[in-house]
Design an enzyme around this catalytic site. Structure first.
Site, PDB file in Angstrom:
ATOM      1  N   ASP A 179      56.494  65.772 -24.057  1.00 28.98           N
ATOM      2  CA  ASP A 179      56.760  65.679 -22.622  1.00 28.98           C
ATOM      3  C   ASP A 179      57.220  67.030 -22.090  1.00 28.98           C
ATOM      4  OD1 ASP A 179      56.184  63.071 -22.868  1.00 28.98           O
ATOM      5  OD2 ASP A 179      58.211  62.311 -22.451  1.00 28.98           O
ATOM      6  N   TYR A 180      58.016  67.694 -22.913  1.00 26.83           N
ATOM      7  CA  TYR A 180      58.574  68.971 -22.481  1.00 26.83           C
ATOM      8  C   TYR A 180      57.465  69.994 -22.232  1.00 26.83           C
ATOM      9  CZ  TYR A 180      60.998  73.394 -22.447  1.00 26.83           C
ATOM     10  OH  TYR A 180      61.435  74.635 -22.088  1.00 26.83           O
ATOM     11  N   PHE A 183      54.347  69.356 -21.686  1.00 22.90           N
ATOM     12  CA  PHE A 183      53.540  68.902 -20.548  1.00 22.90           C
ATOM     13  C   PHE A 183      54.189  69.329 -19.230  1.00 22.90           C
ATOM     14  CE2 PHE A 183      51.979  66.030 -17.314  1.00 22.90           C
ATOM     15  CZ  PHE A 183      50.631  65.906 -17.622  1.00 22.90           C
ATOM     16  N   SER A 193      31.390  37.103  -9.832  1.00 25.11           N
ATOM     17  CA  SER A 193      32.493  36.673 -10.692  1.00 25.11           C
ATOM     18  C   SER A 193      31.881  35.996 -11.913  1.00 25.11           C
ATOM     19  CB  SER A 193      33.460  35.788  -9.911  1.00 25.11           C
ATOM     20  OG  SER A 193      33.024  34.484  -9.912  1.00 25.11           O
ATOM     21  N   LEU A 194      32.667  35.326 -12.706  1.00 25.97           N
ATOM     22  CA  LEU A 194      32.161  34.740 -13.945  1.00 25.97           C
ATOM     23  C   LEU A 194      32.355  33.236 -13.922  1.00 25.97           C
ATOM     24  CD1 LEU A 194      33.726  37.201 -16.539  1.00 25.97           C
ATOM     25  CD2 LEU A 194      31.297  36.977 -16.001  1.00 25.97           C
ATOM     26  N   GLU A 243      35.330  40.188 -25.101  1.00 26.82           N
ATOM     27  CA  GLU A 243      36.337  41.087 -24.529  1.00 26.82           C
ATOM     28  C   GLU A 243      37.519  40.265 -24.054  1.00 26.82           C
ATOM     29  OE1 GLU A 243      34.382  42.954 -21.253  1.00 26.82           O
ATOM     30  OE2 GLU A 243      32.750  43.697 -22.502  1.00 26.82           O
ATOM     31  N   LYS A 266      39.930  38.964 -21.149  1.00 27.16           N
ATOM     32  CA  LYS A 266      39.826  38.767 -19.705  1.00 27.16           C
ATOM     33  C   LYS A 266      41.153  39.215 -19.101  1.00 27.16           C
ATOM     34  CE  LYS A 266      38.242  35.505 -16.218  1.00 27.16           C
ATOM     35  NZ  LYS A 266      39.093  35.986 -15.163  1.00 27.16           N
ATOM     36  N   ASP A 292      44.030  40.004 -16.662  1.00 26.26           N
ATOM     37  CA  ASP A 292      44.470  39.255 -15.483  1.00 26.26           C
ATOM     38  C   ASP A 292      45.015  40.235 -14.443  1.00 26.26           C
ATOM     39  OD1 ASP A 292      45.034  37.216 -13.826  1.00 26.26           O
ATOM     40  OD2 ASP A 292      46.667  36.365 -15.004  1.00 26.26           O
ATOM     41  N   ARG A 332      37.175  44.447  -4.831  1.00 24.21           N
ATOM     42  CA  ARG A 332      36.107  43.449  -4.841  1.00 24.21           C
ATOM     43  C   ARG A 332      35.897  42.849  -3.456  1.00 24.21           C
ATOM     44  NH1 ARG A 332      35.479  37.944  -5.674  1.00 24.21           N
ATOM     45  NH2 ARG A 332      33.481  37.445  -6.624  1.00 24.21           N
ATOM     46  N   GLU A 341      39.235  46.430 -14.341  1.00 29.48           N
ATOM     47  CA  GLU A 341      40.357  45.647 -13.834  1.00 29.48           C
ATOM     48  C   GLU A 341      41.606  46.512 -13.743  1.00 29.48           C
ATOM     49  OE1 GLU A 341      39.251  42.585 -13.349  1.00 29.48           O
ATOM     50  OE2 GLU A 341      41.006  41.285 -13.136  1.00 29.48           O
ATOM     51  N   TYR A 395      35.056  47.648 -17.942  1.00 26.91           N
ATOM     52  CA  TYR A 395      34.264  46.748 -18.796  1.00 26.91           C
ATOM     53  C   TYR A 395      32.820  46.548 -18.365  1.00 26.91           C
ATOM     54  CZ  TYR A 395      36.338  43.724 -15.173  1.00 26.91           C
ATOM     55  OH  TYR A 395      36.779  43.203 -14.001  1.00 26.91           O
ATOM     56  N   LYS A 404      29.869  38.282 -23.417  1.00 23.85           N
ATOM     57  CA  LYS A 404      28.683  38.820 -22.754  1.00 23.85           C
ATOM     58  C   LYS A 404      27.571  38.948 -23.787  1.00 23.85           C
ATOM     59  CE  LYS A 404      31.652  41.440 -19.682  1.00 23.85           C
ATOM     60  NZ  LYS A 404      32.297  42.713 -19.378  1.00 23.85           N
ATOM     61  N   LYS A 409      38.817  30.421 -20.459  1.00 22.91           N
ATOM     62  CA  LYS A 409      40.192  30.613 -19.990  1.00 22.91           C
ATOM     63  C   LYS A 409      41.168  29.887 -20.895  1.00 22.91           C
ATOM     64  CE  LYS A 409      40.430  30.970 -15.343  1.00 22.91           C
ATOM     65  NZ  LYS A 409      41.079  31.825 -14.371  1.00 22.91           N
ATOM     66  N   CYS A 438      79.846  20.314  -5.127  1.00 23.76           N
ATOM     67  CA  CYS A 438      79.331  21.666  -5.320  1.00 23.76           C
ATOM     68  C   CYS A 438      79.907  22.254  -6.612  1.00 23.76           C
ATOM     69  CB  CYS A 438      79.738  22.541  -4.140  1.00 23.76           C
ATOM     70  SG  CYS A 438      79.301  24.273  -4.383  1.00 23.76           S
ATOM     71  N   CYS A 458      82.380  25.306  -5.615  1.00 25.53           N
ATOM     72  CA  CYS A 458      83.626  25.201  -4.853  1.00 25.53           C
ATOM     73  C   CYS A 458      84.156  23.774  -4.789  1.00 25.53           C
ATOM     74  CB  CYS A 458      83.434  25.761  -3.437  1.00 25.53           C
ATOM     75  SG  CYS A 458      82.386  24.738  -2.411  1.00 25.53           S
ATOM     76  N   CYS A 476      75.677  22.316   0.121  1.00 28.11           N
ATOM     77  CA  CYS A 476      77.132  22.389   0.161  1.00 28.11           C
ATOM     78  C   CYS A 476      77.535  22.822   1.573  1.00 28.11           C
ATOM     79  CB  CYS A 476      77.629  23.413  -0.859  1.00 28.11           C
ATOM     80  SG  CYS A 476      79.357  23.864  -0.603  1.00 28.11           S
ATOM     81  N   CYS A 487      82.469  29.018   0.208  1.00 26.00           N
ATOM     82  CA  CYS A 487      81.803  28.818  -1.081  1.00 26.00           C
ATOM     83  C   CYS A 487      81.238  30.172  -1.535  1.00 26.00           C
ATOM     84  CB  CYS A 487      80.702  27.785  -0.893  1.00 26.00           C
ATOM     85  SG  CYS A 487      79.793  27.406  -2.387  1.00 26.00           S
TER      86      CYS A 487
HETATM   87  S1  IVH Z   1      32.785  41.118 -16.336  1.00 25.20           S
HETATM   88  C1  IVH Z   1      29.087  40.615 -14.003  1.00 25.20           C
HETATM   89  N1  IVH Z   1      34.752  41.487 -18.041  1.00 25.20           N
HETATM   90  O1  IVH Z   1      37.306  38.336 -14.203  1.00 25.20           O
HETATM   91  C2  IVH Z   1      30.314  40.860 -14.792  1.00 25.20           C
HETATM   92  N2  IVH Z   1      35.283  40.596 -15.915  1.00 25.20           N
HETATM   93  O2  IVH Z   1      36.279  35.748 -13.248  1.00 25.20           O
HETATM   94  C3  IVH Z   1      31.526  40.624 -14.022  1.00 25.20           C
HETATM   95  N3  IVH Z   1      37.670  40.225 -15.562  1.00 25.20           N
HETATM   96  O3  IVH Z   1      35.855  39.451 -11.220  1.00 25.20           O
HETATM   97  C4  IVH Z   1      32.791  40.824 -14.635  1.00 25.20           C
HETATM   98  N4  IVH Z   1      38.341  40.928 -17.534  1.00 25.20           N
HETATM   99  O4  IVH Z   1      37.854  40.772 -12.156  1.00 25.20           O
HETATM  100  C5  IVH Z   1      34.404  41.061 -16.815  1.00 25.20           C
HETATM  101  N5  IVH Z   1      36.383  41.908 -19.651  1.00 25.20           N
HETATM  102  C6  IVH Z   1      36.034  41.497 -18.428  1.00 25.20           C
HETATM  103  C7  IVH Z   1      36.995  41.040 -17.502  1.00 25.20           C
HETATM  104  C8  IVH Z   1      36.575  40.585 -16.248  1.00 25.20           C
HETATM  105  C9  IVH Z   1      38.728  40.450 -16.364  1.00 25.20           C
HETATM  106  C10 IVH Z   1      37.772  39.650 -14.209  1.00 25.20           C
HETATM  107  C11 IVH Z   1      36.960  40.372 -13.165  1.00 25.20           C
HETATM  108  C12 IVH Z   1      36.014  39.339 -12.604  1.00 25.20           C
HETATM  109  C13 IVH Z   1      36.682  38.075 -12.967  1.00 25.20           C
HETATM  110  C14 IVH Z   1      35.665  36.961 -13.107  1.00 25.20           C
END
Ligand code: IVH
Length: 687
Positions: A39-40, A42, A88-89, A118, A120, A122, A141, A178, A230, A293, A317, A411, A414, A429, A435
């Site tokens: 760190d120093y 840097f 989305s998925l 992979e 997922k 959050d 998005r 993400e 990803y 995938k 999930k 309470c 008190c 209360c 209180c």
């Molecule tokens: S792939 C077409 N990979 O989950 C491919 N999504 O429910 C689209 N997410 O909107 C996404 N980890 O925000 C992909 N390893 C991962 C992910 C991922 C989290 C989120 C992403 C997406 C949502 C879908």
């Protein structure tokens, strides 16, 4: 050549060298988790670079580590259309569904294929655009079709490369990933917010989302976000497999994480899932499942996609974590308004990475409905939120003579007998003036950001000053002076078990006094809200202040007078009357007046005529501007902002991350929901 300043040619080369070395060190630290310099070292090199850049601004590279946080706050995010929609998925929760997903693929193709599994993450999805190796744009998005340009905020994320490594990257491409907030950062942020009287974020995802929407990149920088990538979208770059695109992305400097794995078949996928369902508890960030995938990209067009999601990928999930444990007792917490909330004391049990000892029981109605007995075995669940909840009782393990719970009579703080108002779910209360948690709660409310905003105080300082007898009522703030405060010392055992010690020295004393002094400029409506009169929220305080003009008129008002005010019904009117009927409260107002607080306003409740005249709005969720700005826009166009959803509400202005309850209620009441874009469209008609 000037003896004291470096030769320009040398400076140019040195700037380039330092930029490159520091970027490499950043990559090692933030992307690879393998620091390559101290760190120093840097900090020393960074200081040298900054110094040279100041002297030779022409040589500053846009990719310099000093250029991550640029410019002043912006006023608004620009909406950008996605080149390809951000899909989305599909979600599954069972392995049977996964087997079906796999069977379907086999029906659609005879070619051999493998999966890449992979995590997922959050968080919040993001799309990054690079031109000639430089980050040029980052877009949220949004609704999948178009999102907000948040480039300035994204540049502050240390693990996102501003300039790519190597040279074999496509000249123009997009990569998606993400944005997440690590647990450590999240907990520190919430602790800070609590101290400042701001509401904590419910989970790291909301915190990450809120951080991206800040209009000042300097604030986003402080949030220490992280990003996993990803999904590479690059026509020019022909990777045969998804695995290869991930590996390439990592070579170019992106953080792809080391968590993904190629799986030969669906059984291997299941094993990956089982492994991570356990290991996820040890991760320093939240995941909510696993994404699989199809690895062979030539199969993607064969498998196709629906309007919402691709058919070559799916998310599994994880279920919310649940454990059984024993209910030891039910305790009670008393809040600022005197509301008494029941809390379950549990036999400590490990759940989702923490040891759970308590769970919220919400209110008396809920306790009756659940019908707990002492010693019951209960099922505790921790989903996306921090506070666990009890979702059931294992009746097979109930002991025959277990005593039923009745809500407390008195309470716990008190000893005053608790009351329950007709039609309300909770007890409270009534001893508001004596209180302790109510007294401290009122002090905290008074200094909170939306009230007097004395941000130099905070919860632990209030606690100590209360303990020492220096603060009892809100008027006492204005009697504090240097001599009384200097050297004050004390501490408390916080809920997290740590003792926080406060000692007031010169700097903190001066800060506190300056904060208190500044609060004297707060307008009447804010002061009125800060008093903490039951049921008088910000909206009501504003209406009251503008209707009566000053505190004397308000204090002299009869019930009939009060009922004339917009938004004020029977309950609020009575509460205001009760408040000012107490001689202590009148004395308090007199002291605050003498201290110089604002108790009159020139504003009135009359609204300008505009396109929104006659409409009543509720504003909820996150917008590209602050909620206050959105409210001001409504009012400037003649609309009225109500305090909550009711039959009188005409529109619900719905932002991101709005709770599902709000949506449900709006639907039930038949209130029209409008998103940010539609709102701006509506007021634009005014021009
Ligand atoms: S792939 C077409 N990979 O989950 C491919 N999504 O429910 C689209 N997410 O909107 C996404 N980890 O925000 C992909 N390893 C991962 C992910 C991922 C989290 C989120 C992403 C997406 C949502 C879908």
């Amino acid at each position: 050549m000037d003896l004291f300043s470096p030769d320009p040619a040398w400076a140019k080369a040195r700037i380039a060298e330092l930029t490159e070395r520091l970027n490499a060190a950043n990559h090692a630290y933030y992307v690879m988790d393998a620091p390559s310099m101290s760190d120093y070292e840097f900090d020393t090199l960074l200081a040298e670079l900054a110094e040279l850049e100041r002297e030779f601004p022409d040589y500053v590279s846009p990719h310099s580590p000093t250029q991550r946080v640029g410019g002043a706050p912006i006023r608004n995010f620009v909406t950008v259309l996605h080149a390809r929609p951000m899909l989305s998925l599909g979600n599954t929760y069972t392995k049977a569904d996964l087997a079906e997903f796999d069977a379907r693929i086999r029906r659609l193709t005879e070619e051999p294929y493998t999966y890449v599994c992979e995590l997922k993450y959050d968080g919040v999805s993001i799309s990054l655009h690079y031109e000639n190796g430089a980050l040029v744009r980052a877009v949220t998005r949004g609704d999948g079709r178009q999102g907000d340009d948040v480039t300035a905020n994204i540049r502050t994320i240390a693990s996102i490369p501003l300039k790519l490594k190597g040279s074999d990257y496509p000249s123009s491409f997009e990569i998606r990933g993400e944005i997440i907030m690590p647990h450590k950062v999240f907990h520190a942020l919430n602790a800070k917010r609590k101290e400042a009287g701001e509401p904590p974020f419910a989970n790291p995802r909301n915190a990450a989302s809120g951080s991206l929407k800040l209009l000042d990149p300097r604030q986003t920088a402080e949030r220490r976000l992280d990003c996993f990538l990803y999904f590479l979208l690059a026509d020019e770059y022909e990777a045969d497999t998804h695995l290869h695109s991930l590996e390439k992305a990592a070579e170019w400097g992106f953080k792809t994480g080391s968590y993904y794995r190629e799986c030969a078949d669906i059984d291997a996928v299941m094993a990956f899932i089982d492994e991570w369902d356990k290991k996820r508890l040890d991760l320093p960030f939240d995941i909510d499942g696993v994404v699989l995938k199809v690895n062979q990209k030539r199969l993607w067009p064969v498998l196709g996609e629906t309007v919402k999601s691709p058919r070559w990928a799916i998310a599994y999930k994880f279920k919310a974590q649940q454990v059984k444990t024993r209910l030891l007792d039910i305790g009670y917490q008393v809040g600022r308004t005197g509301a008494v909330t029941p809390v379950a004391h549990l036999e400590p049990v490990a759940l989702a990475g923490t040891v759970v000892k308590r769970a919220s029981l919400y209110n008396a109605d809920n306790i009756e409905k659940m019908d707990f007995r002492k010693g019951d075995t209960v099922l505790v669940e921790k989903g996306g939120e921090i506070i666990p909840k009890i979702v059931g009782i294992d009746l097979s393990r109930r002991e025959p003579d277990g005593e039923a719970y009745r809500f407390a009579d008195a309470c716990p703080e008190c000893g005053t007998k608790l009351l329950r108002k007709e039609g309300e779910a909770g007890y409270y209360c009534p001893n508001d003036d004596h209180c302790p948690p109510q007294i401290k709660g009122r002090l905290e409310h008074f200094i909170s950001r939306r009230a007097m905003d004395i941000n130099t105080m905070g919860e632990s300082k209030i606690e100590v000053l209360y303990e020492q007898g220096l603060l009892g009522t809100i008027a006492d703030f204005y009697d504090l002076d240097y001599r009384t405060l200097y050297g004050v010392e004390g501490g408390e055992h916080a809920a997290d078990g740590n003792r926080r010690v406060v000692t007031l020295r010169d700097r903190s004393v001066r800060n506190i006094l300056a904060g208190i002094e500044a609060s004297k400029q707060k307008p009447f409506e804010v002061v009125l809200y800060a008093l903490g009169i039951r049921f008088v929220g910000e909206v009501t305080a504003k209406s009251l202040a503008r209707h009566f003009g000053d505190i004397d008129a308000l204090m002299a008002a009869s019930k009939e007078d009060l009922l004339q005010v917009e938004d004020v019904g029977e309950i609020i009117a009575q509460s205001v009357l009760d408040y000012f009927a107490k001689p202590e409260h009148r004395a308090l107002i007199a002291r605050l007046k003498a201290a110089g607080l604002q108790f009159a306003t020139a504003y009135t409740n009359e609204r300008p005529e505009g396109v929104l005249t006659g409409t009543v709005w509720t504003v909820s969720g996150v917008f590209s501007r602050s909620r206050d700005e959105m409210k001001a826009l409504i009012e400037a166009n003649g609309g009225k902002v109500g305090s909550g959803l009711s039959r009188n509400t005409t529109f619900l202005l719905a932002g991101d991350n709005m709770g599902p309850e709000k949506r449900k209620k709006a639907l039930a009441l038949g209130i029209e929901m409008i998103d940010e874009a539609a709102f701006f469209e509506k007021i634009r008609q005014a021009d």
